[in-house]
Each structure stands twice: as C-alpha cells, then as structure tokens.
Design a protein around this motif. Structure first.
Motif, mmCIF file in Angstrom:
data_model
loop_
_atom_site.group_PDB
_atom_site.id
_atom_site.type_symbol
_atom_site.label_atom_id
_atom_site.label_comp_id
_atom_site.label_asym_id
_atom_site.label_seq_id
_atom_site.Cartn_x
_atom_site.Cartn_y
_atom_site.Cartn_z
ATOM 1 N N TYR A 1 0.779 -1.192 0.071
ATOM 2 C CA TYR A 1 -0.021 -0.005 -0.399
ATOM 3 C C TYR A 1 0.679 1.015 -0.145
ATOM 4 C CZ TYR A 1 -3.709 3.552 1.423
ATOM 5 O OH TYR A 1 -3.804 4.217 1.248
ATOM 6 N N PRO A 2 1.766 1.048 1.197
ATOM 7 C CA PRO A 2 2.536 2.533 0.965
ATOM 8 C C PRO A 2 3.522 2.852 -0.269
ATOM 9 C CG PRO A 2 3.289 1.519 3.068
ATOM 10 C CD PRO A 2 2.446 0.649 2.241
ATOM 11 N N CYS A 3 3.585 1.818 -0.507
ATOM 12 C CA CYS A 3 4.288 1.654 -2.617
ATOM 13 C C CYS A 3 3.796 2.263 -3.204
ATOM 14 C CB CYS A 3 5.564 0.432 -2.446
ATOM 15 S SG CYS A 3 6.939 0.453 -1.705
ATOM 16 N N ILE A 4 2.317 1.741 -3.131
ATOM 17 C CA ILE A 4 1.491 1.676 -4.744
ATOM 18 C C ILE A 4 1.147 3.518 -4.267
ATOM 19 C CG2 ILE A 4 -0.658 1.962 -5.025
ATOM 20 C CD1 ILE A 4 -0.194 -1.019 -4.878
ATOM 21 N N PHE A 5 1.236 3.835 -2.885
ATOM 22 C CA PHE A 5 0.929 5.436 -3.233
ATOM 23 C C PHE A 5 2.169 6.542 -3.256
ATOM 24 C CE2 PHE A 5 0.310 9.483 -0.715
ATOM 25 C CZ PHE A 5 -0.757 9.343 -0.366
#
Length: 404
Positions: free
Chosen positions: A279-283
């Motif tokens: 999730y953090p990387c996609i964001f």
C-alpha cells in the motif's frame, strides 16, 4: 485539500475522527443501531481526510528518494495497532460480564476521542533537535512547514521534469496507481476477512479461538514485514521491490488456494509478510512527480480503498460454491494487477533512465546533470562573447539540451 493544505487537512481529519468517536457514547448508552452507523460514517470521513493529507504530506516532506521508506515506517505503527487493539479488547474489555454489555465500549471510544484531541494539539508542533558544534544542545518545538503544489511544480521545473504537463487524466502513473491500489486493497481485505475461516477449515483441529490467535500472529508478521521493508527501501528501487513483492503475493496466494493443511497455513503467513509494503509503495509511486496534481492524485489513490468493499463479496460467493481455501483465487487476481503495475513502472523507468536496482535520488541526479550541462555550455561560449549575450547563449544551450 487543495484549498486548505496538508496541515489543516490533518487537523480536519483528526477532528472528524474525534467527533465520530464521541458520538459512539450516546449510541452505546441508548443502544441505537442508527447511531452506530452514523458515528462510523463520521469516523470514516475523518480517516479518509487524514489518509489523504497525512500520507501525501509524509511523501513530500523530504527527499523523494526515501518517500516510500518514510510512509512504510509511519504506517508500520498502524500494523502494531492492528494486532494489539483486538488483543487488548479481547482480554480486558469484552470478557466476563462485559461480553454482552456496551458499557466498556463507551469508555473505549471516549478514550479514542481524547487521544484524537491530544494528537490534534500535538501536531501543531514537533520536537526537533538542534545541533551546535556537533553536539546535541537542546530540544525545541518547531512549526511544521506547509508545502504547496506550486512549490512542488517549481521544484520539478527547476530540474527539467515536465511530467505534470497536460491534464490530470493524462497522469497515467497515477491513474493506473489507483487501479492497482483498488485491486490490492480488495485483495488484502479479502485475505484478512476469510483468514479465520481458512484456518478452521484446514482440517488440522484448529478451533475458532485458536484461529483468531493465528490471525493475530499473521498481523504481527505483516507488521514485522513493514519495518523490514523500511530498511530494504533505503537501498532498493521501490518500483522494483513492489514488483518482486507483488510476484511473491501472487505466488503465495496461489499456494494458499491449493495446498492443504499446514502447507496452506505456512503460505498464509508468507502472504501477510509480502503484503506489508504494497500500500505505501503504490501510494508513493502513484503520486511521484505529479507536481501541481499531487493533492488530487493523493485523493484518487486513497479512493482505491474502495476495493475492499467488493472483493470480499466476490470471494465469499466463490467460498459458498466451493470452499474457503479455493476462494483465495479471487484475491490473487488483485495481486496480479498490482504486480503488472509495478512491472510497468520498472520498464518505464528503464526506458527513460536505464534499469537500476538501487534506490536513486532522481532530483539530485537531475540537478547534477543540469550543473554539468551548464558547465559544458559555459565552456563552448567564446571569451569574446559579451557578458549579457553569454548568459543568454548559456541559457539557450541548457534549455536545448534538457531532457523532455
């Protein structure tokens, strides 16, 4: 968010969150279902506002090179709460005579509201350390800066990046990031929603209570994986690491759907570990180099959590037709979509600036390249050129050679 800015957005999110938590008190007191639904809606509004503001603020507050590591670190504490909260509630709030009582719920949400107010006040200031003569001298409160989209756009233009040109809907990194986030969050929610049933149905004598404990251990594994990811992201390119983790999520989800007994249980723990950084990387990848569209793009990608509303329904339908283990083919499709997005970013980066494994500071590299071009352009200007013409010629040379 574009009007009020990051800081006020965080204050608004925390305020709505605290307000919704306070409304749980009368809802529990008078045992009104509609009150609980309304309170949950207000809390959801606060959390969504907080998610957009805080995540985006963390991403832009510092060098882009470590944006993914910063966001993973901050969201690692969310993982701590994901397993510690239910354990605390099960051990101390919902036992004995409190099993069928809402009395303890009132105090829990009142405490949550109070914590939200405290965080709202503390966010006005952060503790910063001042160094003098290489020694830590004292602690002081420093006001957090506001970062505008104009400043982000200017920073990109200074190094020749033109990725925010055109309409917002042509920012394909962000648009496809929304699709990837929707697919990933849907898969993550589906995996977690059916985890307890999965453990029980594995035929190894796992009871409902023991399955709940195993699910808590899976959440602990997820949290550990997130902090491990923080370390790795300091050295490895986020897009490449997301592609690797996406492949591992797809593989372990497939194995969960196929392997019986302890093999499937072990793969479930592996799946939770590799979900950790996604999730953090996609964001951060989806909002990278958006310039003037940063806040709008952050809101779009946060909307991807809507995937969690329909993936579990689809997975439940397949579980009813077959059985729980086979239903994990549904979230596997979400991991495949995320993996394809990450692979596409890796290919795009390799096409533009060459393939790399290491995490690079793109802005610093652009500045260094710009400085070299300025020096090279200065060298080709003849000594007889007037100073004013020399500056003009130098500027034209630099602009001509800048990458588009």
């Amino acid at each position: 968010m574009r009007r009020v800015g990051y800081k006020k957005g965080i204050h608004i999110g925390l305020s709505l969150y605290s307000l919704g938590a306070i409304f749980f008190w009368p809802s529990a007191k008078f045992e009104k279902y509609g009150g609980f639904v309304g309170s949950t809606f207000i809390i959801g509004c606060g959390l969504s506002t907080l998610e957009v503001a805080a995540n985006s603020y963390i991403s832009v507050l510092g060098t882009p090179r470590y944006a993914a590591a910063r966001l993973n670190f901050s969201q690692g504490f969310q993982g701590v709460a994901s397993f510690s909260g239910p354990l605390i509630a099960a051990r101390w709030f919902f036992t004995g005579r409190n099993v069928n009582s809402l009395g303890t719920v009132q105090w829990v949400y009142l405490a949550v509201a109070g914590l939200g107010v405290v965080l709202n006040v503390l966010f006005l200031y952060v503790v910063s350390v001042f160094r003098h003569s290489h020694l830590i001298m004292f602690f002081s409160f420093a006001t957090l800066p506001e970062i505008t989209e104009d400043a982000l756009e200017e920073e990109m233009q200074d190094v020749g990046l033109q990725e925010d040109q055109g309409s917002f809907w042509k920012q394909y990194r962000c648009i496809f990031g929304f699709v990837a986030q929707t697919a990933y969050v849907g898969a993550q929610v589906g995996v977690a929603a059916f985890a307890v049933n999965f453990f029980v149905d594995q035929g190894v004598g796992i009871s409902q209570s023991k399955a709940s404990d195993l699910f808590s251990f899976c959440q602990i594994t997820f949290t550990i994986g997130r902090f491990v990811g923080v370390v790795i992201l300091n050295f490895v390119d986020p897009a490449l690491l997301l592609a690797i983790y996406g492949f591992c999520c797809t593989l372990f989800c497939l194995l969960v759907s196929q392997l019986p007994r302890y093999g499937g249980i072990g793969c479930m723990f592996g799946l939770f570990f590799f979900e950790s950084i996604c999730y953090p990387c996609i964001f951060t990848l989806g909002t990278k180099n958006l310039g003037k569209y940063t806040k709008r793009g952050s809101g779009l990608i946060v909307m991807g959590v809507g995937g969690g509303a329909w993936y579990p329904s689809a997975q439940g339908a397949l579980a009813d037709l077959t059985y729980t283990r086979r239903s994990y083919l549904v979230p596997m499709s979400g991991y495949i979509a995320m993996m394809l997005y990450a692979i596409g970013l890796v290919i795009d980066q390799a096409r533009k600036s060459g393939f790399t494994i290491r995490n690079r500071d793109e802005l610093s590299e652009k500045r260094a390249a710009l400085g070299n071009r300025v020096q090279a352009a200065d060298d080709i200007v003849t000594p007889d050129t007037p100073k004013e013409s020399r500056s003009h010629t130098l500027l034209e040379e630099v602009l001509e050679r800048l990458p588009r």
